[in-house]
Design a protein around this motif. Structure first.
Motif, PDB file in Angstrom:
ATOM      1  N   THR A   8     -63.903 -10.848 -13.897  1.00  0.00           N
ATOM      2  CA  THR A   8     -65.264 -11.056 -14.420  1.00  0.00           C
ATOM      3  C   THR A   8     -66.039  -9.964 -14.963  1.00  0.00           C
ATOM      4  O   THR A   8     -66.724  -9.952 -15.903  1.00  0.00           O
ATOM      5  CB  THR A   8     -65.892 -11.979 -13.809  1.00  0.00           C
ATOM      6  OG1 THR A   8     -66.402 -11.262 -12.444  1.00  0.00           O
ATOM      7  CG2 THR A   8     -65.051 -13.261 -13.249  1.00  0.00           C
ATOM      8  N   GLN A  19     -62.479 -14.008  -8.960  1.00  0.00           N
ATOM      9  CA  GLN A  19     -62.915 -15.173 -10.010  1.00  0.00           C
ATOM     10  C   GLN A  19     -64.112 -15.742  -9.684  1.00  0.00           C
ATOM     11  O   GLN A  19     -64.541 -16.777 -10.436  1.00  0.00           O
ATOM     12  CB  GLN A  19     -61.800 -16.274  -9.736  1.00  0.00           C
ATOM     13  CG  GLN A  19     -60.510 -15.826  -9.618  1.00  0.00           C
ATOM     14  CD  GLN A  19     -60.051 -15.508 -11.455  1.00  0.00           C
ATOM     15  OE1 GLN A  19     -60.826 -15.762 -12.257  1.00  0.00           O
ATOM     16  NE2 GLN A  19     -59.086 -14.580 -11.589  1.00  0.00           N
ATOM     17  N   HIS A  67     -59.436 -21.314 -12.827  1.00  0.00           N
ATOM     18  CA  HIS A  67     -58.826 -19.965 -12.209  1.00  0.00           C
ATOM     19  C   HIS A  67     -57.584 -20.107 -11.324  1.00  0.00           C
ATOM     20  O   HIS A  67     -57.500 -21.606 -10.958  1.00  0.00           O
ATOM     21  CB  HIS A  67     -59.909 -19.041 -11.624  1.00  0.00           C
ATOM     22  CG  HIS A  67     -60.761 -19.703 -10.590  1.00  0.00           C
ATOM     23  ND1 HIS A  67     -60.013 -19.885  -8.996  1.00  0.00           N
ATOM     24  CD2 HIS A  67     -61.922 -20.005 -10.731  1.00  0.00           C
ATOM     25  CE1 HIS A  67     -61.288 -20.555  -8.580  1.00  0.00           C
ATOM     26  NE2 HIS A  67     -62.115 -20.684  -9.551  1.00  0.00           N
ATOM     27  N   GLU A  68     -56.970 -19.291 -10.832  1.00  0.00           N
ATOM     28  CA  GLU A  68     -56.066 -19.496  -9.941  1.00  0.00           C
ATOM     29  C   GLU A  68     -56.671 -19.773  -8.613  1.00  0.00           C
ATOM     30  O   GLU A  68     -57.449 -19.729  -8.005  1.00  0.00           O
ATOM     31  CB  GLU A  68     -54.989 -18.102  -9.503  1.00  0.00           C
ATOM     32  CG  GLU A  68     -56.100 -16.868  -9.011  1.00  0.00           C
ATOM     33  CD  GLU A  68     -55.296 -15.709  -8.998  1.00  0.00           C
ATOM     34  OE1 GLU A  68     -54.220 -15.706  -8.332  1.00  0.00           O
ATOM     35  OE2 GLU A  68     -55.670 -14.556  -9.544  1.00  0.00           O
ATOM     36  N   CYS A  71     -65.602 -17.690  -7.551  1.00  0.00           N
ATOM     37  CA  CYS A  71     -65.291 -19.299  -7.229  1.00  0.00           C
ATOM     38  C   CYS A  71     -66.298 -19.842  -6.329  1.00  0.00           C
ATOM     39  O   CYS A  71     -66.686 -19.829  -5.178  1.00  0.00           O
ATOM     40  CB  CYS A  71     -64.065 -19.552  -6.704  1.00  0.00           C
ATOM     41  SG  CYS A  71     -63.462 -21.312  -6.186  1.00  0.00           S
TER      42      CYS A  71
END
Length: 619
Positions: free
Chosen positions: A522, A360, A348-349, A362
């Motif tokens: 998501t 994301q 992802h970014e 993360c």
């Protein structure tokens, strides 16, 4: 002397009057107890307890969910039974003679002078078929009782059920006023609000002859007391939303809890698999209960209150808020997606701020967020620093209503777990060497992504989202919005604030909106943007050592005027974005719009029948 002699007679007279009063009172008490036979006309005094109508239960729109229906119990007073023809009696009642013997033995053990049930839950037709023949069996008489009748096939876990009070309960002082055969709340709301629903008993005294035929009231009802009906319960539950949620999870294992954030009122309370509440009432209820109890799918298990799960990535929101409060991060703090720290599920970014990190989900980002919150240089070494930081973290996290019972108006609620330093002391104690092993943040980092030892219930998860929706406070979730003509219990009208400043909650909401409505979020399968409904949410995939991962999704909507907060757990369903998220989106649509758009039936079918173990392609 004459004065003293006269005084002696006065004293004797007083004693005589007192003795007469005492004897008269003793005689009357014997009569009221039903043990003294009136020899003059061979009549017997019966003391009949009048069981009050149990309070009714309504949903939030005042639709009746639980009502009363008359049934009859055949009672026996053992002392009055004379030369019982057991075979003839059992033929009349259609019961095995072994059952009769056991029930007669239990009745005598309880009391030879008070009525006990022999056969329960007779219908009006059942009673009509045997009533005339009961005259041949002195000591046996029918007694009317109100049983529960259900206007819903849903909400069984919350409503609970009533059943005949057991001998073990009767021995407890708390239940001293109950009589054998009377109903009592066994579980759920029926049990929690027992004293409210039960009402107040009345008593009637009647004269009957030796054949049990009534001969009139005793002393024209002078000593009778009227029963008082129990108070009704008006629930917070939306029956249509509840039925829809049970439909979505039919055939699954999991839970859905929906809360109105501004009030703490529980809108839906789905435990799957579920069952029809009517199964636990009427004839054969005991056998049906055992069938449910032995069912391998555990339909009696109340998952929203009793199943503890790792919360997964939804818990990252709490960790971010704690770190913001401690001042160790800001909304714009960047952390590298360093997979040497912890695995991240997808590319992802770069997570240059909390919005992207939440969108994301993360894992390395939130590993570093919690590390910053725990290791703050409060001790010279990493072990003591971890211990001090974790204790402070635990206290702040528990202020969200985690790790303790929320205080819901149901008795079977579980605490979940927010681990403390002492918990890890015990976990890392070396029993073989009988010494304490040291631990640091590296041993507990899984807490940063909602895994490891942290455990929450479905209702706690929904309450986290209600708290974020309210920007930092919550009312204890509850099922009852009104008792009789009044409101809820006082404890459900008290605001609870977290240890995080209310001004900080706004920083996690934009990222939660991006989860649902952002490009590539998501939780995009929960989006209701096409209907103009804004939503903030978070997906979660919960590692399961016993099989396929569990899926979760939690959200609230609309963002700027929250009317519903929801948490969905679906066991063994993999990624939360592909199973729990569409289920939550459908529930929110149903509640806010009143219906689900016809073209979205494909998502209903997916939630109900889809194979969550396969990769989801575009629908």
């Amino acid at each position: 002397m004459q004065y003293l002699e006269g005084r002696k007679y006065v004293v004797q007279g007083i004693f005589l009057v007192v003795a007469l009063i005492f004897l008269t009172r003793l005689f009357f008490m014997q009569v009221l107890d039903g043990t003294y036979k009136l020899a003059a006309d061979k009549n017997t005094l019966q003391r009949l307890v009048q069981t009050p109508y149990r309070g009714l239960i309504y949903d939030r729109k005042n639709l009746p969910l639980v009502q009363n229906t008359p049934v009859y119990d055949l009672m026996v007073v053992p002392r009055e039974v004379k030369q019982l023809d057991s075979a003839k009696f059992c033929e009349l009642l259609q019961i095995p003679i072994e059952d009769l013997r056991a029930r007669m033995l239990a009745a005598k053990k309880y009391s030879r002078n008070k009525p006990s049930p022999v056969v329960q839950n007779l219908t009006t037709q059942d009673l009509a078929a045997i009533q005339d023949k009961l005259m041949d069996f002195p000591g046996f008489r029918p007694q009317t009782r109100m049983a529960r009748a259900y206007n819903t096939h849903n909400l069984a876990h919350a409503l609970g059920y009533v059943g005949a009070i057991t001998p073990a309960f009767l021995e407890k002082p708390k239940y001293a006023k109950y009589q054998p055969g009377e109903n009592i709340g066994i579980s759920g709301l029926e049990a929690y609000y027992e004293s409210t629903l039960m009402g107040r008993r009345g008593v009637q005294f009647k004269m009957v002859n030796v054949r049990g035929i009534e001969k009139g009231k005793f002393r024209d009802g002078e000593f009778d007391t009227l029963s008082v009906a129990g108070q009704d319960l008006h629930l917070t539950i939306d029956s249509e939303l509840q039925a829809y949620g049970e439909k979505l999870l039919a055939g699954r294992r999991g839970s859905i809890v929906a809360i109105e954030p501004k009030t703490g009122e529980i809108l839906a309370f789905v435990s799957a698999p579920h069952f029809d509440p009517a199964l636990l009432t009427g004839k054969g209820a005991g056998n049906r209960y055992m069938d449910l109890l032995n069912n391998p799918n555990l339909p009696l298990f109340d998952r929203p209150l009793q199943a503890s799960y790792s919360p997964g990535s939804v818990f990252k929101l709490v960790n971010e808020l704690v770190a913001l409060q401690l001042g160790v991060v800001t909304p714009n703090t960047p952390f590298e997606c360093n997979q040497k720290l912890v695995h991240c599920t997808h590319r992802h970014e770069y997570p240059r701020n909390v919005d992207i990190a939440i969108k994301q989900s993360c894992n390395p980002y939130f590993y570093q967020v919690m590390r910053a919150a725990i290791l703050r240089g409060q001790a010279p070494n990493k072990y003591d620093d971890s211990r001090i930081g974790l204790a402070q973290w635990q206290k702040m996290v528990k202020s969200f209503g985690l790790g303790e019972k929320l205080g819901v108006d149901m008795s079977q609620e579980k605490r979940g777990l927010i681990p403390s330093p002492e918990f890890y002391d015990k976990k890392f104690f070396d029993k073989k060497r009988n010494r304490q092993q040291r631990w640091s943040y590296r041993n507990v980092y899984s807490l940063s992504i909602g895994q490891g030892e942290v455990q929450v219930t479905g209702i706690q998860m929904a309450n986290i989202l209600a708290t974020i929706a309210n920007r930092g406070w919550y009312y204890t979730p509850h099922f009852v919005r009104g008792i009789g003509n009044g409101g809820p219990l006082p404890q459900f009208q008290q605001k609870h604030f977290t240890a995080v400043d209310t001004t900080l909650f706004k920083y996690v909401i934009p990222g939660m909106q991006m989860v649902v409505d952002g490009n590539g979020g998501t939780g995009e399968l929960a989006s209701l943007a096409q209907f103009g409904i804004t939503m903030a949410g978070k997906t979660g995939t919960v590692q399961n050592p016993h099989g396929f991962d569990h899926a979760t999704f939690a959200a609230f909507a609309p963002v700027n005027d929250p009317k519903i907060a929801i948490a969905v757990f679906i066991e063994n369903s993999g990624f939360g974005g592909t199973s729990a998220a569409p289920a939550a989106g459908l529930m929110i649509e149903k509640y806010l719009r009143g219906h689900v758009a016809g073209y979205r039936k494909r998502w209903e079918d997916w939630v109900m029948y889809g194979d969550f173990t396969r990769k989801l392609h575009s629908m």
